[in-house]
Design a protein around this motif. Structure first.
Motif: not given
Length: 146
Positions: A82-94
């Motif tokens: 959670t940044y101040t103005d945004l929530r992110v969900t990062l799905n990281v793949h190699e």
């Protein structure tokens, strides 16, 4: 600021690619100066569209942003941040770089760097967990080889 209800923030679900080449280097790109987190380096990727799998999103985004083909391999980590103005969900793949020369279609600069060099670049805060996961994975791999 802490009182703000996190659920009221915009939430982006993003597919992120850690792209390896055959020299064991990772592709990073520098965000355009204008816009959110401008000038910071990142692992390429983008927002997952409705009905898209993470893998489909990564292939599409990498094609759109860099004009290269990648093979999406195993899941590395999922990060909620959670940044101040945004929530992110990062799905990281190699991913593996299959063909094409990366183009700066939607970024200012592209570099192939070694895992050890990643610490020299400024990334958005959420990305540090990706780097830590990569370092951990490579360290584990070295342990297995011993």
């Amino acid at each position: 600021m802490m009182n703000q209800n996190i659920s009221s923030l915009p939430h982006k679900i993003i597919g992120v690619a850690v792209i390896w080449n055959d020299k064991q280097q990772i592709l990073i790109d520098r965000r355009r100066q204008q816009g959110a987190m401008g000038g910071l380096w990142e692992f390429p990727g983008g927002k997952i569209e409705p009905g898209e799998t993470v893998e489909q999103c990564i292939k599409r985004e990498i094609d759109e942003e860099l004009a290269i083909d990648v093979e999406v391999a195993e899941h590395l980590i999922t990060i909620d941040y959670t940044y101040t103005d945004l929530r992110v969900t990062l799905n990281v793949h190699e991913c593996s770089h299959i063909k094409g020369v990366p183009q700066t279609l939607e970024c200012d600069e592209i570099r192939w760097v070694s895992l050890e060099e990643l610490d020299k670049f400024n990334f958005p805060a959420a990305n540090f967990q990706i780097i830590a996961a990569l370092q951990q994975k490579v360290a584990n791999r070295k342990e297995l080889i011993k």
